[in-house]
Design a protein around this motif. Structure first.
Motif, PDB file in Angstrom:
ATOM      1  N   ALA A   1      40.980  31.676  39.764  1.00 18.01           N
ATOM      2  CA  ALA A   1      42.145  31.037  39.150  1.00 18.01           C
ATOM      3  C   ALA A   1      42.283  31.536  37.724  1.00 18.01           C
ATOM      4  N   ILE A   2      43.389  32.232  37.453  1.00 16.91           N
ATOM      5  CA  ILE A   2      43.645  32.757  36.111  1.00 16.91           C
ATOM      6  C   ILE A   2      44.542  31.750  35.401  1.00 16.91           C
ATOM      7  N   VAL A   3      44.032  31.188  34.321  1.00 16.34           N
ATOM      8  CA  VAL A   3      44.798  30.152  33.614  1.00 16.34           C
ATOM      9  C   VAL A   3      44.933  30.525  32.134  1.00 16.34           C
TER      10      VAL A   3
ATOM     11  N   THR B   1      38.848  36.577  30.199  1.00 19.88           N
ATOM     12  CA  THR B   1      39.575  37.733  30.731  1.00 19.88           C
ATOM     13  C   THR B   1      40.798  38.039  29.863  1.00 19.88           C
ATOM     14  N   THR B   2      41.420  39.171  30.140  1.00 15.16           N
ATOM     15  CA  THR B   2      42.592  39.600  29.375  1.00 15.16           C
ATOM     16  C   THR B   2      43.692  39.991  30.332  1.00 15.16           C
ATOM     17  N   GLY B   3      44.889  39.453  30.120  1.00 12.97           N
ATOM     18  CA  GLY B   3      46.033  39.821  30.944  1.00 12.97           C
ATOM     19  C   GLY B   3      46.454  41.254  30.662  1.00 12.97           C
ATOM     20  N   GLY B   4      46.644  42.026  31.697  1.00  9.29           N
ATOM     21  CA  GLY B   4      46.979  43.436  31.535  1.00  9.29           C
ATOM     22  C   GLY B   4      48.343  43.663  30.922  1.00  9.29           C
ATOM     23  N   PHE B   5      49.270  42.751  31.113  1.00 10.91           N
ATOM     24  CA  PHE B   5      50.639  42.939  30.655  1.00 10.91           C
ATOM     25  C   PHE B   5      50.799  42.545  29.191  1.00 10.91           C
ATOM     26  N   LEU B   6      50.402  41.324  28.848  1.00  9.93           N
ATOM     27  CA  LEU B   6      50.537  40.845  27.474  1.00  9.93           C
ATOM     28  C   LEU B   6      49.361  41.279  26.600  1.00  9.93           C
ATOM     29  N   GLY B   7      48.252  41.606  27.221  1.00 10.08           N
ATOM     30  CA  GLY B   7      47.069  42.008  26.461  1.00 10.08           C
ATOM     31  C   GLY B   7      46.446  40.836  25.719  1.00 10.08           C
ATOM     32  N   SER B   8      46.807  39.615  26.108  1.00 12.77           N
ATOM     33  CA  SER B   8      46.223  38.468  25.417  1.00 12.77           C
ATOM     34  C   SER B   8      45.189  37.784  26.310  1.00 12.77           C
ATOM     35  N   GLY B   9      44.317  37.050  25.660  1.00 15.16           N
ATOM     36  CA  GLY B   9      43.197  36.432  26.373  1.00 15.16           C
ATOM     37  C   GLY B   9      43.642  35.331  27.314  1.00 15.16           C
ATOM     38  N   ASN B  10      43.059  35.310  28.494  1.00 12.74           N
ATOM     39  CA  ASN B  10      43.229  34.165  29.383  1.00 12.74           C
ATOM     40  C   ASN B  10      41.850  33.850  29.975  1.00 12.74           C
ATOM     41  N   THR B  11      41.792  32.903  30.864  1.00 16.17           N
ATOM     42  CA  THR B  11      40.506  32.497  31.440  1.00 16.17           C
ATOM     43  C   THR B  11      40.587  32.595  32.952  1.00 16.17           C
TER      44      THR B  11
ATOM     45  N   GLU C   1      61.201  38.242  27.044  1.00 17.35           N
ATOM     46  CA  GLU C   1      60.724  36.880  27.312  1.00 17.35           C
ATOM     47  C   GLU C   1      59.997  36.858  28.647  1.00 17.35           C
ATOM     48  N   VAL C   2      58.777  36.364  28.655  1.00 20.05           N
ATOM     49  CA  VAL C   2      58.052  36.247  29.925  1.00 20.05           C
ATOM     50  C   VAL C   2      57.550  34.818  30.119  1.00 20.05           C
ATOM     51  N   THR C   3      57.644  34.350  31.336  1.00 16.16           N
ATOM     52  CA  THR C   3      57.109  33.030  31.670  1.00 16.16           C
ATOM     53  C   THR C   3      55.692  33.220  32.191  1.00 16.16           C
ATOM     54  N   VAL C   4      54.758  32.616  31.519  1.00 17.08           N
ATOM     55  CA  VAL C   4      53.348  32.771  31.902  1.00 17.08           C
ATOM     56  C   VAL C   4      52.851  31.479  32.545  1.00 17.08           C
ATOM     57  N   GLY C   5      52.233  31.627  33.685  1.00 21.31           N
ATOM     58  CA  GLY C   5      51.606  30.474  34.337  1.00 21.31           C
ATOM     59  C   GLY C   5      52.585  29.641  35.118  1.00 21.31           C
ATOM     60  N   GLY C   6      52.173  28.435  35.373  1.00 21.90           N
ATOM     61  CA  GLY C   6      50.919  27.689  35.317  1.00 21.90           C
ATOM     62  C   GLY C   6      49.662  28.487  35.559  1.00 21.90           C
ATOM     63  N   ALA C   7      49.270  28.733  36.803  1.00 22.80           N
ATOM     64  CA  ALA C   7      48.042  29.462  37.087  1.00 22.80           C
ATOM     65  C   ALA C   7      48.315  30.485  38.181  1.00 22.80           C
ATOM     66  N   THR C   8      47.571  31.584  38.119  1.00 25.18           N
ATOM     67  CA  THR C   8      47.622  32.571  39.200  1.00 25.18           C
ATOM     68  C   THR C   8      46.347  32.406  40.016  1.00 25.18           C
ATOM     69  N   ILE C   9      46.514  32.146  41.305  1.00 24.92           N
ATOM     70  CA  ILE C   9      45.345  31.832  42.136  1.00 24.92           C
ATOM     71  C   ILE C   9      45.192  32.846  43.266  1.00 24.92           C
ATOM     72  N   ILE C  10      44.005  33.366  43.391  1.00 28.82           N
ATOM     73  CA  ILE C  10      43.684  34.336  44.440  1.00 28.82           C
ATOM     74  C   ILE C  10      42.544  33.734  45.275  1.00 28.82           C
ATOM     75  N   ILE C  11      42.733  33.709  46.585  1.00 25.95           N
ATOM     76  CA  ILE C  11      41.715  33.100  47.454  1.00 25.95           C
ATOM     77  C   ILE C  11      41.209  34.138  48.450  1.00 25.95           C
TER      78      ILE C  11
HETATM   79  P1  2BA Z   1      49.414  39.218  32.052  1.00 33.37           P
HETATM   80  O1  2BA Z   1      49.154  40.439  32.833  1.00 33.37           O
HETATM   81  O2  2BA Z   1      49.239  39.314  30.571  1.00 33.37           O
HETATM   82  O3  2BA Z   1      50.920  38.762  32.399  1.00 33.37           O
HETATM   83  C1  2BA Z   1      51.559  37.725  31.658  1.00 33.37           C
HETATM   84  C2  2BA Z   1      52.935  37.445  32.232  1.00 33.37           C
HETATM   85  O4  2BA Z   1      53.753  38.607  32.070  1.00 33.37           O
HETATM   86  C3  2BA Z   1      52.944  37.147  33.733  1.00 33.37           C
HETATM   87  O5  2BA Z   1      52.712  35.774  33.959  1.00 33.37           O
HETATM   88  C4  2BA Z   1      54.336  37.593  34.134  1.00 33.37           C
HETATM   89  O6  2BA Z   1      55.311  36.601  33.815  1.00 33.37           O
HETATM   90  C5  2BA Z   1      54.583  38.783  33.213  1.00 33.37           C
HETATM   91  N1  2BA Z   1      54.226  40.068  33.830  1.00 33.37           N
HETATM   92  C6  2BA Z   1      53.010  40.495  34.184  1.00 33.37           C
HETATM   93  N2  2BA Z   1      53.048  41.756  34.679  1.00 33.37           N
HETATM   94  C7  2BA Z   1      54.341  42.124  34.622  1.00 33.37           C
HETATM   95  C8  2BA Z   1      55.035  43.310  34.951  1.00 33.37           C
HETATM   96  N3  2BA Z   1      54.409  44.387  35.467  1.00 33.37           N
HETATM   97  N4  2BA Z   1      56.392  43.356  34.749  1.00 33.37           N
HETATM   98  C9  2BA Z   1      57.042  42.293  34.229  1.00 33.37           C
HETATM   99  N5  2BA Z   1      56.432  41.138  33.873  1.00 33.37           N
HETATM  100  C10 2BA Z   1      55.096  41.046  34.059  1.00 33.37           C
HETATM  101  P2  2BA Z   1      51.892  35.325  35.254  1.00 33.37           P
HETATM  102  O7  2BA Z   1      52.499  35.964  36.473  1.00 33.37           O
HETATM  103  O8  2BA Z   1      51.847  33.841  35.220  1.00 33.37           O
HETATM  104  O9  2BA Z   1      50.433  35.923  35.103  1.00 33.37           O
HETATM  105  C11 2BA Z   1      49.491  35.398  34.170  1.00 33.37           C
HETATM  106  C12 2BA Z   1      48.241  36.238  34.177  1.00 33.37           C
HETATM  107  O10 2BA Z   1      47.662  36.164  35.496  1.00 33.37           O
HETATM  108  C13 2BA Z   1      48.463  37.722  33.921  1.00 33.37           C
HETATM  109  O11 2BA Z   1      48.514  38.010  32.537  1.00 33.37           O
HETATM  110  C14 2BA Z   1      47.259  38.354  34.609  1.00 33.37           C
HETATM  111  O12 2BA Z   1      46.116  38.213  33.791  1.00 33.37           O
HETATM  112  C15 2BA Z   1      47.088  37.458  35.834  1.00 33.37           C
HETATM  113  N6  2BA Z   1      47.774  37.965  37.024  1.00 33.37           N
HETATM  114  C16 2BA Z   1      49.019  37.666  37.430  1.00 33.37           C
HETATM  115  N7  2BA Z   1      49.314  38.281  38.594  1.00 33.37           N
HETATM  116  C17 2BA Z   1      48.222  38.986  38.941  1.00 33.37           C
HETATM  117  C18 2BA Z   1      47.899  39.829  40.042  1.00 33.37           C
HETATM  118  N8  2BA Z   1      48.774  40.082  41.048  1.00 33.37           N
HETATM  119  N9  2BA Z   1      46.664  40.393  40.068  1.00 33.37           N
HETATM  120  C19 2BA Z   1      45.776  40.153  39.081  1.00 33.37           C
HETATM  121  N10 2BA Z   1      46.019  39.369  38.006  1.00 33.37           N
HETATM  122  C20 2BA Z   1      47.226  38.788  37.942  1.00 33.37           C
END
Ligand code: 2BA
Length: 109
Positions: free
Chosen positions: A6-8, A32-42, A90-100
């Motif tokens: 669960a990525i939150v 962990t770090t989100g690949g898109f925003l480059g900011s820290g998540n858990t 503008e990006v909407t982040v979360g609630g949580a991304t869940i992988i099972i």
């Molecule tokens: P980030 O990669 O930093 O992504 C932050 C938010 O940016 C995402 O929110 C989404 O709204 C947007 N985003 C991400 N990649 C995008 C892209 N290629 N093009 C346009 N917008 C994009 P969430 O979807 O709520 O994701 C939150 C975090 O969960 C992500 O942070 C990443 O760490 C993880 N995550 C989401 N989907 C994933 C997946 N399919 N596999 C692995 N990790 C994932």
């Protein structure tokens, strides 16, 4: 048996962790770090019985909020993303991304 990832949002991690452990779940917390925003998540790793999954997801959902974040237009991470030159994205982040995933073996030795 299932493994839940669960990525939150970092700001929600304390509440999610507190309520998972309070309800008796075993949890591993990863910084962990989100690949898109480059900011820290858990990312939480929770391995438990199939019948527990629904309750675990409910807890995570309850304590994970949606947030709007803005990515500066000139940020290099935006290469390849279509947006007006000076408008922040503008990006909407979360609630949580869940992988099972299915777990074949679970050992404590
Ligand atoms: P980030 O990669 O930093 O992504 C932050 C938010 O940016 C995402 O929110 C989404 O709204 C947007 N985003 C991400 N990649 C995008 C892209 N290629 N093009 C346009 N917008 C994009 P969430 O979807 O709520 O994701 C939150 C975090 O969960 C992500 O942070 C990443 O760490 C993880 N995550 C989401 N989907 C994933 C997946 N399919 N596999 C692995 N990790 C994932």
């Amino acid at each position: 048996m299932k493994l839940i990832y669960a990525i939150v949002n970092r700001d929600d991690s304390k509440a999610v962790l507190t309520h998972l452990t309070k309800n008796g779940y075993y949890v591993t917390k990863l910084a962990t770090t989100g690949g898109f925003l480059g900011s820290g998540n858990t990312t939480f790793m929770i391995c438990d019985l199939d019948e527990k999954v629904e309750n675990i997801i409910e807890i995570i959902k309850k304590y994970s909020k949606k947030r709007i974040q803005y990515l500066p237009a000139n940020d290099t991470i935006m290469q390849g993303v279509t947006a007006p030159a000076s408008a922040p994205l503008e990006v909407t982040v979360g609630g949580a991304t869940i992988i099972i995933t299915e777990v074949s073996d679970f050992l404590k030795i």
